[in-house]
Design a protein around this motif. Structure first.
Motif, short mmCIF file in Angstrom:
data_model
loop_
_atom_site.label_atom_id
_atom_site.label_comp_id
_atom_site.label_asym_id
_atom_site.label_seq_id
_atom_site.Cartn_x
_atom_site.Cartn_y
_atom_site.Cartn_z
N SER A 172 -8.33 6.27 7.52
CA SER A 172 -9.10 7.48 7.84
C SER A 172 -10.32 7.17 8.69
O SER A 172 -10.64 7.91 9.63
N TYR A 173 -11.00 6.06 8.41
CA TYR A 173 -12.17 5.70 9.22
C TYR A 173 -11.75 5.18 10.59
O TYR A 173 -12.52 5.26 11.55
N THR A 174 -10.56 4.63 10.68
CA THR A 174 -10.07 4.18 11.99
C THR A 174 -9.66 5.36 12.86
O THR A 174 -9.99 5.41 14.06
N VAL B 165 1.30 9.74 5.37
CA VAL B 165 2.50 8.91 5.34
C VAL B 165 2.13 7.43 5.26
O VAL B 165 2.74 6.67 4.50
N SER B 166 1.11 7.02 6.01
CA SER B 166 0.70 5.61 5.98
C SER B 166 0.20 5.21 4.60
O SER B 166 0.54 4.14 4.08
N GLN B 167 -0.60 6.08 3.98
CA GLN B 167 -1.12 5.79 2.65
C GLN B 167 0.02 5.62 1.64
O GLN B 167 0.04 4.68 0.85
N LYS B 168 0.97 6.55 1.68
CA LYS B 168 2.08 6.48 0.72
C LYS B 168 2.95 5.26 0.96
O LYS B 168 3.45 4.64 0.01
N LEU B 169 3.13 4.90 2.22
CA LEU B 169 3.96 3.74 2.54
C LEU B 169 3.37 2.47 1.95
O LEU B 169 4.09 1.65 1.37
N PHE B 170 2.07 2.30 2.07
CA PHE B 170 1.41 1.12 1.48
C PHE B 170 1.56 1.13 -0.05
O PHE B 170 1.83 0.10 -0.66
N ALA B 171 1.37 2.29 -0.66
CA ALA B 171 1.46 2.38 -2.12
C ALA B 171 2.87 2.06 -2.62
O ALA B 171 3.04 1.31 -3.59
N VAL B 172 3.87 2.63 -1.97
CA VAL B 172 5.26 2.41 -2.40
C VAL B 172 5.66 0.96 -2.21
O VAL B 172 6.30 0.35 -3.08
N ILE C 287 -1.54 2.40 -6.89
CA ILE C 287 -2.60 3.39 -6.76
C ILE C 287 -3.76 2.81 -5.95
O ILE C 287 -4.28 3.44 -5.02
N ILE C 288 -4.17 1.59 -6.30
CA ILE C 288 -5.29 0.95 -5.60
C ILE C 288 -4.92 0.67 -4.14
O ILE C 288 -5.73 0.90 -3.23
N ALA C 289 -3.71 0.18 -3.91
CA ALA C 289 -3.29 -0.11 -2.53
C ALA C 289 -3.28 1.15 -1.68
O ALA C 289 -3.70 1.13 -0.51
N GLY C 290 -2.81 2.25 -2.24
CA GLY C 290 -2.80 3.51 -1.50
C GLY C 290 -4.20 3.98 -1.14
O GLY C 290 -4.43 4.48 -0.04
N GLN C 291 -5.14 3.82 -2.08
CA GLN C 291 -6.51 4.24 -1.80
C GLN C 291 -7.16 3.38 -0.72
O GLN C 291 -7.85 3.89 0.17
#
Length: 498
Positions: A188-190, A150-157, A177-181
């Motif tokens: 993930s590392y956090t 959810v966090s990844q998608k939120l940043f991308a959107v 795409i880049i922002a989501g990655q």
């Protein structure tokens, strides 16, 4: 079995919630971007993404599946997986950047150069992900994966909408795409601390399992992506924009209904593969639930495609309606055998899956090429519906070969869902005059909501009536009632506690 089923149910709920939120964000993003950008903007990025997917498939290393299938992965397994993934990402990014200029010349699309440079950078980033994330699935623990997705998608959107609003450019799609990655890597590392080291200790173990999956992914990517390249070359980026956006919306209901169980069933089936009878029972129950949920969603998307597109996206996107209607219908039917993939992975049948994908590619390529040549975009849609039907049969035969369930038994297990969908389609088609009246009196949204209510009501009513007259056998209706009663019981306990 009960322990696995309980954890599987909880995992599916977390993944369903994650996929629901992710795709709600994705749907909102698609609608907003469709309002702000032109179909040609989607087209040029679709060409770049398709080229990236095809090139990437040749160097694909499905290491996550290897880690799930491994009985007891060690720290060195994770370090080796990270090393191989990082090298693959960097190599692919460099190669993709080199071919940016030739590809732009081939498509006569100068904007494609910068798109491919940016996507090359995104591929370098993709190899730096945290390999420990996959262990959440192996352990059937999914709430952390929910937060990450959810966090990844939120940043991308958020990135896509902001860039599109201020610049009205295809860069909104690329930068999202880049922002989501970047967000995915950082989070993930956090959440799962991991300090990667360069290791090659277990590369043979990981690659031996991944080999057939890599071959299968190459064929599968070519199978599902080459049509976009053909349309982009022969019909132009505007047509491929209609096709890509239509395909994205068409697959969304069925993909999101099947993805939660598919994602959990691979590790769950892996834990049951020592007992064929338990695995057979688990497969039939899971497939019936997936079909009962996903089939009406896909058919429903096809039935309400026209008012949905006109209301949310505007008249400029009406050319995408036939794409949604055709592809949503065939995606819905393909849920009948959609669990053949996790079943094959859990039993180590990667070679069988590769053979299936190769055969489908050999059938699909000439038919879609012929459809495009003789019928343009509509010819492609007819070819995809035909080949999609063939794919269902292939999956039925894979399940029969792996666990011995006859093809007819697989179909009959979903008879109530299929019959209810037919009745739903007839009801919505018969209610078109009512829908037009609602549109004339109140607007498009009441028409859309009215058709959805009619279709959903008919499907659920007919499904439960047939289940009741059949003697209330164990099936998807049982699972649904169990979820509803359990949720109500928890609500009552919470209310009384207050």
């Amino acid at each position: 079995m009960n322990s696995i089923a309980s954890r599987l149910a909880k995992g599916s709920m977390w993944i369903s919630a994650a996929r629901g939120l992710v795709n709600l964000l994705g749907f909102i993003s698609t609608i907003v971007l469709a309002r702000l950008l032109a179909p040609s903007d989607f087209g040029v990025v679709a060409i770049g993404n398709t080229l990236l997917a095809i090139v990437g498939s040749f160097t694909a290393l499905p290491l996550s599946q290897a880690l799930i299938q491994h009985k007891a992965p060690t720290a060195d397994h994770f370090h080796t997986a990270w090393t191989l993934g990082a090298l693959k990402g960097i190599l692919l990014g460099v190669v993709f950047a080199i071919f940016a200029q030739p590809a732009a010349s081939f498509y006569n699309e100068p904007h494609l150069v910068n798109v491919m440079y940016a996507l090359a950078f995104s591929m370098c980033l993709s190899g730096l992900g945290n390999p420990r994330r996959i262990m959440l699935q192996k352990s059937l623990v999914f709430w952390q994966d929910f937060m990450l997705s959810v966090s990844q998608k939120l940043f991308a959107v958020a990135t896509a909408i902001v860039v599109a609003y201020f610049f009205r450019s295809y860069w909104a799609l690329v930068l999202s795409i880049i922002a989501g990655q970047i967000a995915s890597i950082a989070i993930s590392y956090t959440a799962l601390p991991f300090l990667p080291k360069i290791r090659f200790v277990h590369y043979r173990d990981l690659l031996s399992f991944s080999m057939w999956l890599t071959f299968s992914q190459v064929v599968n990517t070519l199978n599902w992506r080459f049509d976009q390249l053909l349309i982009g070359k022969l019909l132009g980026r505007t047509e491929v924009g209609y096709y890509t956006v239509g395909d994205t919306l068409a697959v969304m209901p069925t993909r999101e209904a099947t993805q939660p169980l598919t994602q959990t069933l691979f590790p769950a089936f892996s834990q049951l593969n020592g007992n064929k009878e338990r695995l057979r029972q688990g497969y039939r129950r899971a497939q019936a639930v997936v079909t009962a949920v996903a089939l009406p969603l896909g058919v429903g998307m096809a039935l309400v495609a026209y008012p949905m597109v006109e209301f949310f996206m505007g008249a400029k996107w009406l050319a995408a309606v036939p794409v949604i209607q055709a592809l949503a219908s065939i995606y819905a039917l393909q849920t009948l055998g959609s669990l053949a993939q996790p079943l094959g992975l859990s039993l180590g049948g990667t070679r069988m899956l590769f053979i299936r994908d190769t055969q489908l590619f050999a059938i699909r390529l000439p038919l879609i090429a012929a459809g495009l040549y003789f019928g343009g975009l509509h010819g492609v849609l007819i070819a995809r519906m035909f080949t999609g039907t063939i794919a269902i049969g292939f999956n039925f035969f894979i399940v029969r070969s792996l666990i011995g369930i006859p093809v007819l038994a697989q179909i009959l297990s979903n008879a109530r869902s299929l019959t209810s969908c037919v009745l739903m389609g007839l009801a919505v088609y018969s209610a078109q005059d009512v829908g037009m009246f609602l549109q004339a009196e109140f607007g498009l949204l009441p028409r859309l909501l009215g058709l959805v209510a009619i279709g959903g009501g008919v499907y659920l009513t007919s499904m439960f009536m047939m289940w009741w007259f059949a003697g209330r056998p164990i099936g998807p209706e049982t699972e649904l009632l169990r979820v509803v009663t359990g949720t109500w019981a928890r609500f009552e306990r919470y209310r009384l506690a207050r």
